[in-house]
Design a protein around this motif. Structure first.
Motif, short mmCIF file in Angstrom:
data_model
loop_
_atom_site.label_atom_id
_atom_site.label_comp_id
_atom_site.label_asym_id
_atom_site.label_seq_id
_atom_site.Cartn_x
_atom_site.Cartn_y
_atom_site.Cartn_z
N ASP A 43 0.88 -1.11 -0.10
CA ASP A 43 -0.04 0.08 -0.18
C ASP A 43 0.84 1.11 -0.05
OD1 ASP A 43 -1.95 -1.81 -0.07
OD2 ASP A 43 -2.30 -1.55 2.41
N LYS A 44 1.79 1.29 -0.86
CA LYS A 44 2.73 2.52 -1.02
C LYS A 44 3.50 2.76 0.45
CE LYS A 44 0.45 4.29 -5.01
NZ LYS A 44 -0.31 5.42 -5.61
N GLU A 45 3.61 1.73 1.20
CA GLU A 45 4.51 2.20 2.31
C GLU A 45 5.60 0.98 2.47
OE1 GLU A 45 2.62 4.22 6.20
OE2 GLU A 45 1.63 2.26 5.50
N TYR A 46 6.65 1.11 2.85
CA TYR A 46 7.81 0.15 3.28
C TYR A 46 7.36 -0.39 4.74
CZ TYR A 46 10.73 2.91 0.03
OH TYR A 46 11.20 3.20 -1.20
N TRP A 47 7.56 -1.60 4.76
CA TRP A 47 6.98 -2.32 6.31
C TRP A 47 8.32 -3.19 6.39
CZ3 TRP A 47 2.87 -2.13 9.44
CH2 TRP A 47 1.84 -1.20 8.76
N ILE A 48 8.80 -3.29 7.84
CA ILE A 48 9.53 -4.04 8.28
C ILE A 48 9.07 -5.08 9.31
CG2 ILE A 48 11.83 -4.30 9.51
CD1 ILE A 48 12.93 -2.12 8.15
N TYR A 49 9.13 -6.48 9.28
CA TYR A 49 8.79 -7.01 10.19
C TYR A 49 9.92 -8.03 10.73
CZ TYR A 49 4.25 -6.43 7.48
OH TYR A 49 3.27 -5.86 7.02
N PRO A 50 10.56 -7.79 11.94
CA PRO A 50 11.57 -8.22 12.70
C PRO A 50 11.35 -9.33 13.86
CG PRO A 50 11.15 -6.19 13.84
CD PRO A 50 10.11 -6.52 12.66
N PRO A 95 10.04 -13.41 10.51
CA PRO A 95 8.78 -13.48 9.67
C PRO A 95 9.08 -13.33 8.01
CG PRO A 95 8.72 -11.73 11.57
CD PRO A 95 10.12 -12.18 11.47
N ALA A 96 8.14 -13.88 7.45
CA ALA A 96 7.99 -13.69 5.95
C ALA A 96 6.72 -13.28 5.48
CB ALA A 96 8.36 -15.09 5.02
N MET A 97 6.39 -12.31 4.61
CA MET A 97 5.20 -11.66 4.50
C MET A 97 4.85 -11.89 2.89
SD MET A 97 4.40 -10.45 7.26
CE MET A 97 2.86 -9.69 6.35
N VAL A 98 3.54 -12.04 2.55
CA VAL A 98 3.02 -12.04 1.40
C VAL A 98 1.66 -11.47 1.44
CG1 VAL A 98 2.14 -13.67 -0.32
CG2 VAL A 98 4.25 -14.08 0.60
#
Length: 318
Positions: A43-50, A95-98
């Motif tokens: 959605d036009k944002e960077y996300w980080i999942y640590p 995490p791994a995101m899809v």
């Protein structure tokens, strides 16, 4: 009067310097002890999942962080925790995101199982937005057994250009790839081992100019020799022949640089690597922070070794 003008000038210079500093992310980019970051664009944002970096018994939740420019980050606390995953009780990792058809799928490992008789492995959670809250999708692990010697941890979900989704995962110096069902509820029973020389854990894959880049972490996660290496092949199943390291410690900046992910800014050939490392002031294994630096390629498509920095990256707004 002269003193007042001098004071005003100093204040103005300070604000100017502060504004200039904020044009770069600085490293670390988020506050707190975190590791194993997965970076994505939603959605036009960077996300980080640590991973929350602490003793295994305290790793019972995940936080996420979002940004529109890689510089200013917003924390989203406890987007998933053990209250929503009844079979998980500790060591929630990597995490791994899809995103698929308006749903966000959060793949994670839990419990650090040591054999096929223990409960745990790789699970899936789902939400309606990138920031959650996420709920257990299956009510059980997706992968809960050892195949080809690979501990079921450190999963990455790869979306191939033909539309097929794969899970690539594995600890204990073994890496597998397997097809995922279209609804992410099952894994193909064929687990193909694709372990390259030097592999330890933390796999990641991307496509550039039709080539498959496979990356992984080497060395011990708690030590200074942690690093990232890579290979290139013509298919996601390889074969992958190790080319060399592209991320490692710089004793003038930080140690233990590893377990990364990579983001390509949509529509460009700009690439960033997000990874964890250990500040020079720290020796405890879990005192890890998440950082970002630029990643570049040479004229032959090889990855130029990354220079880890204290400054981080310039703003890159989506």
């Amino acid at each position: 009067m002269k003193k007042a003008l001098t004071f005003i000038l100093l204040i103005a210079l300070w604000h100017s310097a502060d504004a200039q500093m904020k044009k770069r992310s600085g490293n670390p980019i988020i506050q707190g002890w975190y590791a194993d970051p997965e970076v994505a664009v939603f959605d036009k944002e960077y996300w980080i999942y640590p991973t929350y970096s602490d003793k295994y018994e305290k790793q019972v939740f995940f936080d996420a962080f979002s940004s529109s420019d890689l510089v200013n980050w917003t924390k989203h606390a406890h987007i998933l925790d053990t209250s929503s995953v009844k079979w998980a009780n500790r060591a929630m990792w990597a995490p791994a995101m899809v995103e698929k058809e308006g749903k966000y799928y959060f793949f994670f490992a839990a419990n650090d199982i040591q054999n096929n008789n223990e409960k745990g492995g790789i699970g899936v959670a789902v939400a309606d937005s990138p920031g959650g809250p996420y709920k257990d999708y299956l009510g059980k692990p997706l992968i809960d057994k050892f195949h080809n010697g690979a501990q079921p941890i450190d999963q990455f979900v790869f979306h191939d250009k033909d539309g097929q989704y794969y899970v690539i995962y594995g600890g204990w110096k073994h890496c597998n790839i397997a097809k995922l069902s279209a609804d992410f509820t099952a894994v193909d029973t064929v687990f193909k081992e694709i372990t390259p020389s030097g592999y330890v854990e933390g796999p990641f894959m991307f496509i550039r100019n039709g080539k498959y880049y496979f990356m992984w972490s080497e060395g011990g996660w708690g030590g200074p020799d942690y690093s990232v290496a890579y290979a290139i092949a013509d298919s996601p199943a390889g074969p992958f022949k190790r080319i060399g390291k592209i991320l490692q410690q710089d004793t003038a900046v930080a140690t233990g640089a590893g377990h990364h992910s990579v983001i390509n800014v949509p529509g460009t050939d700009r690439w960033y690597i997000v990874y964890h490392r250990r500040p020079l002031t720290e020796t405890a294994a879990n005192n890890r922070v998440v950082c970002i630096d630029e990643m570049h390629f040479d004229d032959h498509g090889l990855i130029i070794p990354v220079k880890i920095t204290k400054e981080g990256v310039k703003a890159d707004k989506l």
